[in-house]
Design an enzyme around this catalytic site. Structure first.
Site, PDB file in Angstrom:
ATOM      1  CE  LYS A  13     -23.138  14.680  15.001  1.00  0.00           C
ATOM      2  NZ  LYS A  13     -21.919  15.506  15.051  1.00  0.00           N
ATOM      3  NE  ARG A  87     -27.339  18.763  17.337  1.00  0.00           N
ATOM      4  CZ  ARG A  87     -26.373  18.980  16.476  1.00  0.00           C
ATOM      5  NH1 ARG A  87     -25.378  19.756  16.759  1.00  0.00           N
ATOM      6  NH2 ARG A  87     -26.410  18.434  15.294  1.00  0.00           N
ATOM      7  NE  ARG A 126     -18.709  19.991   7.444  1.00  0.00           N
ATOM      8  CZ  ARG A 126     -19.442  19.756   8.528  1.00  0.00           C
ATOM      9  NH1 ARG A 126     -19.935  18.562   8.749  1.00  0.00           N
ATOM     10  NH2 ARG A 126     -19.667  20.714   9.398  1.00  0.00           N
ATOM     11  NE  ARG A 159     -22.476  22.517   8.197  1.00  0.00           N
ATOM     12  CZ  ARG A 159     -22.720  21.553   9.085  1.00  0.00           C
ATOM     13  NH1 ARG A 159     -22.887  20.326   8.677  1.00  0.00           N
ATOM     14  NH2 ARG A 159     -22.800  21.838  10.367  1.00  0.00           N
ATOM     15  NE  ARG A 170     -20.882  23.515  14.138  1.00  0.00           N
ATOM     16  CZ  ARG A 170     -20.228  23.101  13.052  1.00  0.00           C
ATOM     17  NH1 ARG A 170     -19.459  23.938  12.368  1.00  0.00           N
ATOM     18  NH2 ARG A 170     -20.348  21.860  12.661  1.00  0.00           N
TER      19      ARG A 170
END
Ligand code: AP5
Length: 218
Positions: A13, A87, A126, A159, A170
């Site tokens: 996203k 969300r 990431r 992160r 998550r």
């Protein structure tokens, strides 16, 4: 253009929102980035959000709604790409009320469909630039020099919530709280599913076609 990017953690996203925002000159509002900004600046909201984010839960609807409605209200043209909001069904309902009150209508909700093994690989690989916000993946979208941002030369970081335990939480939070939005926006006739397993240029091409069909491309 007023669109929502919906999808599980790591679906792409944020990556696509940045490209869409530059291509179509539409502001990108990412709840995760805004919340992390609050944590960095030590605001009251940041203090409340820190623990929740690090555990992979969701910040309360009231706090997130207020934060996002303030952000949207500040936009001069009231056009946006929402990334990570809404969300929950509660957030979606509150957004509907807010938009109606402001005589605004959503154009589309783009639902990023991806395989879970791809998501885990994307999140664990990431890396981001703490200085300019550029986003990389150690194999899929690597920087020219490992660990260094192509754009500003800063050292890339990972992160805090991209660790195996928080990633699991998550995903569980997404399944329970966020995935019902697929039906919610299908019922509203706004959902457009996209294959987020595609590489970035191929999916951007698909977005262009969708925008042309929706007469959003000018
Ligand atoms: P947030 O920052 O929004 O995290 P998220 O939804 O978990 O999404 P991610 O940012 O992890 O993934 P993404 O889909 O943007 O993927 P990306 O493009 O980076 O939220 C963080 C936390 O804040 C939440 O857990 C929650 O606690 C809180 N929060 C946020 N919004 C909230 C709300 N509305 N209500 C309550 N709490 C909220 O891509 C991932 C990696 O894959 C990158 O390395 C990228 O380079 C790579 N990649 C991307 N696309 C491709 C591709 N097509 N091919 C190959 N590699 C790719």
């Amino acid at each position: 253009m007023k669109i929502i990017l919906l999808g599980p953690p790591g679906a792409g996203k944020g990556t696509h929102a940045k490209v869409l925002s530059e291509t179509w000159k539409v502001p990108h509002l990412a709840t995760g980035d805004i919340l992390r900004g609050h944590i960095k600046s030590g605001t009251d909201l940041g203090k409340k959000a820190k623990d929740v984010i690090e555990k992979g839960g969701l910040v309360s609807d009231d706090l997130v709604n207020a934060m996002m409605f303030e952000e949207i209200s500040r936009l001069p043209k009231k056009e946006f790409i929402l990334d990570g909001f809404p969300r929950t069904i509660g957030q979606a309902e509150a957004l509907d009320v807010f938009l109606k009150k402001n005589h605004l209508r959503l154009d589309a909700v783009l639902d990023f469909e991806t395989d879970e093994n791809i998501l885990i690989d994307r999140l664990s690989g990431r890396r981001g630039c703490p200085k300019c916000g550029a986003n990389y993946h150690i194999r899929n979208i690597p920087p020219k020099k490992p660990g260094v941002c192509d754009k500003c030369g800063a050292a890339l970081t990972q992160r805090k919530d991209d660790n195996p335990e928080t990633i699991r939480n998550r995903f569980a939070t997404y399944q329970k709280e966020t995935s019902p939005l697929i039906q919610y926006y299908t019922n509203a006739n706004l959902l457009v599913s996209v294959d987020a397993n595609l590489d970035v240029p191929s999916l951007q091409k698909r977005f262009r076609t969708i925008f042309e069909e929706l007469k959003l491309a000018v």
